[in-house]
Design a protein around this motif. Structure first.
Motif, short mmCIF file in Angstrom:
data_model
loop_
_atom_site.label_atom_id
_atom_site.label_comp_id
_atom_site.label_asym_id
_atom_site.label_seq_id
_atom_site.Cartn_x
_atom_site.Cartn_y
_atom_site.Cartn_z
N UNK A 21 10.26 -8.07 -12.86
CA UNK A 21 10.42 -7.53 -11.51
C UNK A 21 10.32 -6.02 -11.58
N UNK A 22 9.43 -5.47 -10.79
CA UNK A 22 9.18 -4.03 -10.82
C UNK A 22 10.08 -3.31 -9.83
N UNK A 23 10.71 -2.22 -10.27
CA UNK A 23 11.46 -1.35 -9.37
C UNK A 23 10.54 -0.41 -8.62
N UNK A 24 9.35 -0.20 -9.16
CA UNK A 24 8.40 0.69 -8.52
C UNK A 24 7.69 -0.03 -7.38
N UNK A 25 7.21 -1.23 -7.64
CA UNK A 25 6.43 -1.95 -6.64
C UNK A 25 7.14 -3.20 -6.15
N UNK A 26 8.45 -3.20 -6.20
CA UNK A 26 9.26 -4.28 -5.64
C UNK A 26 8.77 -5.67 -6.01
N UNK A 27 8.60 -5.91 -7.31
CA UNK A 27 8.27 -7.25 -7.79
C UNK A 27 6.79 -7.53 -7.94
N UNK A 28 5.94 -6.63 -7.55
CA UNK A 28 4.51 -6.84 -7.68
C UNK A 28 4.10 -6.69 -9.14
N UNK A 29 3.23 -7.55 -9.59
CA UNK A 29 2.75 -7.47 -10.97
C UNK A 29 1.80 -6.28 -11.07
N UNK A 30 2.01 -5.42 -12.07
CA UNK A 30 1.15 -4.26 -12.21
C UNK A 30 1.14 -3.82 -13.66
N UNK A 68 0.84 -1.20 0.00
CA UNK A 68 0.00 0.00 0.00
C UNK A 68 0.88 1.25 0.00
N UNK A 69 1.94 1.24 0.77
CA UNK A 69 2.86 2.38 0.81
C UNK A 69 3.48 2.62 -0.58
N UNK A 70 3.78 1.54 -1.29
CA UNK A 70 4.35 1.68 -2.63
C UNK A 70 3.34 2.24 -3.61
N UNK A 71 2.10 1.83 -3.50
CA UNK A 71 1.03 2.40 -4.34
C UNK A 71 0.88 3.89 -4.05
N UNK A 72 0.87 4.26 -2.78
CA UNK A 72 0.77 5.66 -2.40
C UNK A 72 1.96 6.46 -2.92
N UNK A 73 3.13 5.88 -2.91
CA UNK A 73 4.33 6.54 -3.44
C UNK A 73 4.18 6.80 -4.94
N UNK A 74 3.66 5.83 -5.67
CA UNK A 74 3.46 6.00 -7.11
C UNK A 74 2.39 7.07 -7.38
N UNK A 75 1.35 7.11 -6.56
CA UNK A 75 0.33 8.16 -6.71
C UNK A 75 0.93 9.54 -6.44
N UNK A 76 1.78 9.64 -5.43
CA UNK A 76 2.41 10.92 -5.12
C UNK A 76 3.35 11.33 -6.26
N UNK A 77 4.10 10.38 -6.80
CA UNK A 77 4.96 10.67 -7.95
C UNK A 77 4.13 11.26 -9.08
N UNK A 78 3.02 10.62 -9.40
CA UNK A 78 2.14 11.09 -10.46
C UNK A 78 1.63 12.50 -10.17
N UNK A 79 1.16 12.73 -8.95
CA UNK A 79 0.61 14.04 -8.58
C UNK A 79 1.65 15.14 -8.71
N UNK A 80 2.84 14.92 -8.16
CA UNK A 80 3.86 15.95 -8.18
C UNK A 80 4.37 16.23 -9.59
N UNK A 81 4.50 15.20 -10.41
CA UNK A 81 4.95 15.41 -11.79
C UNK A 81 3.86 16.12 -12.58
N UNK A 82 2.60 15.71 -12.42
CA UNK A 82 1.50 16.38 -13.13
C UNK A 82 1.43 17.85 -12.77
N UNK A 83 1.64 18.17 -11.49
CA UNK A 83 1.57 19.55 -11.03
C UNK A 83 2.88 20.30 -11.26
N UNK A 84 3.86 19.61 -11.80
CA UNK A 84 5.19 20.18 -12.11
C UNK A 84 5.79 20.87 -10.89
N UNK A 85 5.76 20.16 -9.76
CA UNK A 85 6.32 20.71 -8.53
C UNK A 85 7.11 19.65 -7.75
N UNK A 86 7.96 18.92 -8.49
CA UNK A 86 8.76 17.88 -7.85
C UNK A 86 9.99 18.46 -7.15
#
Length: 120
Positions: free
Chosen positions: A98-107, A4-22
């Motif tokens: 093997x995913x580097x984003x979700x540590x091996x989780x299929x997505x 769940x923490x990894x999913x939240x991290x990916x959502x935050x990555x998306x939000x910050x990049x979309x808002x161009x405020x990384x």
């Protein structure tokens, strides 16, 4: 739960990049709670999925080049024994990337091409 923490991290990555405020790569990695090296592994994996992200010095932020962002969703389903066998053809599957984003989780990722952002 780490997943769940990894999913939240990916959502935050998306939000910050979309808002161009990384911020800088170092700042962005810190905000995501990962190392700078892990951040670039995540970005490389997104690029492998066809999602172009690059850093703009002008605005001091990562930006999506070919899309308006990614959609992150998660669902879970409990499988009975026969459903599990049908999915894996009765064998243990070991061929998944093997995913580097979700540590091996299929997505899978879906990205929105309707809004292209261009910045230098």
């Amino acid at each position: 739960m780490e997943f769940i923490r990894q999913i939240e991290r990916l959502k935050l990555l998306n939000k910050l990049v979309k808002e161009q405020r990384t911020g800088s790569p170092e700042e962005f990695a810190e905000r995501l709670g990962v190392s700078r090296a892990k951040l670039y592994l995540m970005i490389d994996e997104l690029k492998d999925q066809g999602i172009c992200i690059r850093f703009s010095k002008r605005i001091n932020s990562f930006i999506f080049v070919n899309c308006g962002g990614i959609s992150v969703s998660f669902s879970m389903q409990v499988l009975n024994t026969s459903e599990e066998r049908n999915i894996s053809a009765g064998k243990t599957s070991t061929f998944f990337h093997k995913s580097n984003i979700l540590d091996g989780t299929i997505f899978s990722l879906v990205y929105d091409q309707s809004a292209n952002h261009h910045a230098s």
